[in-house]
Design an enzyme around this catalytic site. Sequence first.
Site, PDB file in Angstrom:
ATOM      1  N   ASP A  46      31.885  51.748  42.370  1.00  0.00           N
ATOM      2  CA  ASP A  46      31.179  52.947  42.837  1.00  0.00           C
ATOM      3  C   ASP A  46      32.025  53.673  43.883  1.00  0.00           C
ATOM      4  OD1 ASP A  46      30.788  50.674  44.608  1.00  0.00           O
ATOM      5  OD2 ASP A  46      29.641  52.086  45.835  1.00  0.00           O
ATOM      6  N   ASP A  97      34.924  44.380  46.571  1.00  0.00           N
ATOM      7  CA  ASP A  97      34.818  44.899  47.942  1.00  0.00           C
ATOM      8  C   ASP A  97      35.889  45.973  48.150  1.00  0.00           C
ATOM      9  OD1 ASP A  97      32.770  43.044  48.554  1.00  0.00           O
ATOM     10  OD2 ASP A  97      34.279  41.481  48.837  1.00  0.00           O
ATOM     11  N   THR A 136      26.139  44.748  36.134  1.00  0.00           N
ATOM     12  CA  THR A 136      26.102  43.807  37.250  1.00  0.00           C
ATOM     13  C   THR A 136      24.920  44.147  38.161  1.00  0.00           C
ATOM     14  OG1 THR A 136      27.342  45.007  38.937  1.00  0.00           O
ATOM     15  CG2 THR A 136      28.644  43.942  37.224  1.00  0.00           C
ATOM     16  N   GLU A 161      25.810  47.235  40.079  1.00  0.00           N
ATOM     17  CA  GLU A 161      25.805  48.396  39.190  1.00  0.00           C
ATOM     18  C   GLU A 161      24.378  48.929  39.019  1.00  0.00           C
ATOM     19  OE1 GLU A 161      27.704  47.336  35.582  1.00  0.00           O
ATOM     20  OE2 GLU A 161      27.958  49.406  34.923  1.00  0.00           O
ATOM     21  N   GLU A 212      35.734  36.875  35.089  1.00  0.00           N
ATOM     22  CA  GLU A 212      35.296  37.902  36.045  1.00  0.00           C
ATOM     23  C   GLU A 212      35.623  37.383  37.437  1.00  0.00           C
ATOM     24  OE1 GLU A 212      31.080  38.739  36.381  1.00  0.00           O
ATOM     25  OE2 GLU A 212      31.443  40.545  37.550  1.00  0.00           O
TER      26      GLU A 212
HETATM   27  C1  LIG Z   1      30.489  43.639  46.190  1.00  0.00           C
HETATM   28  S1  LIG Z   1      30.264  42.089  45.467  1.00  0.00           S
HETATM   29  C2  LIG Z   1      30.017  42.471  43.738  1.00  0.00           C
HETATM   30  C3  LIG Z   1      29.387  41.340  42.977  1.00  0.00           C
HETATM   31  C4  LIG Z   1      29.217  41.566  41.469  1.00  0.00           C
HETATM   32  N1  LIG Z   1      30.501  41.701  40.816  1.00  0.00           N
HETATM   33  C5  LIG Z   1      28.358  42.768  41.195  1.00  0.00           C
HETATM   34  O1  LIG Z   1      28.907  43.799  40.772  1.00  0.00           O
HETATM   35  O2  LIG Z   1      27.133  42.699  41.360  1.00  0.00           O
HETATM   36  C6  LIG Z   1      31.936  41.457  45.452  1.00  0.00           C
HETATM   37  C7  LIG Z   1      32.005  39.977  45.170  1.00  0.00           C
HETATM   38  O3  LIG Z   1      33.351  39.580  45.062  1.00  0.00           O
HETATM   39  C8  LIG Z   1      33.536  38.358  45.744  1.00  0.00           C
HETATM   40  N2  LIG Z   1      34.959  38.285  46.133  1.00  0.00           N
HETATM   41  C9  LIG Z   1      35.591  39.116  46.987  1.00  0.00           C
HETATM   42  N3  LIG Z   1      36.880  38.762  47.142  1.00  0.00           N
HETATM   43  C10 LIG Z   1      37.075  37.675  46.350  1.00  0.00           C
HETATM   44  C11 LIG Z   1      38.186  36.837  46.099  1.00  0.00           C
HETATM   45  N4  LIG Z   1      39.371  37.054  46.706  1.00  0.00           N
HETATM   46  N5  LIG Z   1      38.045  35.818  45.230  1.00  0.00           N
HETATM   47  C12 LIG Z   1      36.854  35.583  44.630  1.00  0.00           C
HETATM   48  N6  LIG Z   1      35.743  36.339  44.843  1.00  0.00           N
HETATM   49  C13 LIG Z   1      35.852  37.375  45.688  1.00  0.00           C
HETATM   50  C14 LIG Z   1      32.588  38.447  46.920  1.00  0.00           C
HETATM   51  O4  LIG Z   1      32.284  37.189  47.472  1.00  0.00           O
HETATM   52  C15 LIG Z   1      31.391  39.125  46.281  1.00  0.00           C
HETATM   53  O5  LIG Z   1      30.494  38.208  45.711  1.00  0.00           O
END
Ligand SMILES: C[S@@+](CC[C@H](N)C(=O)[O-])C[C@H]1O[C@@H](n2cnc3c(N)ncnc32)[C@H](O)[C@@H]1O
Length: 213
Positions: free
Chosen positions: A153, A117, A190, A193, A43
């Site tokens: 989303d 993101d 998640t 989610e 993941e």
């Molecule tokens: C919006 S959060 C979602 C977290 C989790 N997947 C959830 O659904 O609850 C996005 C996560 O992706 C990580 N992330 C974003 N770009 C990344 C990258 N290039 N490599 C590793 N992690 C990344 C961020 O630090 C963040 O923790």
Amino acid sequence: MRVRNISNAKELLKEYAYYIENPSLSKGNWKAHFKNHNPIHIEIGMGKGQFLTTLAKTYNSINYIGIEKIEELVLKSVRNLENTEISNMALIHLNALNLQDVFLKGEVKRIYLNFSDPWPKARHEKRRLTHSNFLKMYRSILSEDGEIHLKTDSLDLFEFSLGEIDRESFYLNEIIYDLYNKQYNEIAKTEYEEKFISQGKPIYKCIASINKD
Ligand SMILES: C[S@@+](CC[C@H](N)C(=O)[O-])C[C@H]1O[C@@H](n2cnc3c(N)ncnc32)[C@H](O)[C@@H]1O
């Protein structure tokens, strides 16, 4: 995801067996790390790791590797694993840009991208984890039967992702608008989610594969 800065997170992480300090040493050798030949699912952007932990507890014949670029979140994830007896999970502090330092071609069977993101501004398009540059990299580590499972989303990110997936010649096997309205059963959810479901927001999901089934 907002997190409190922990100045010694790197040091603290070293105390946890689930944390892999030098993941590039396992490149091409993950089977030896897990001591079996089970498939590897990763993941990218696991946040606090809830989704992958649920899967690891449910399916012990899959090895799960969580990847996260924010050290403090990796620390949260390993702490959440304390007092569990999961043998099929490992966590890595890594920016997805460097995936090829850690996995050889064919080493990964499935990539999960959950609530990545959205980077809504056009000038940030290349940061989206489904930009064609990332998809090319995913292809370079996935096996012949490899898949990408995406949930979001954000309709904008979803539609952008479908376009990029098609452009990169992956096969789109499932496209689901409003996942929970279709009574679709998701074993693992998640943190994001759960929040979006409680707000009544639709969740979009797709599954793409390297080859047609
Ligand atoms: C919006 S959060 C979602 C977290 C989790 N997947 C959830 O659904 O609850 C996005 C996560 O992706 C990580 N992330 C974003 N770009 C990344 C990258 N290039 N490599 C590793 N992690 C990344 C961020 O630090 C963040 O923790």
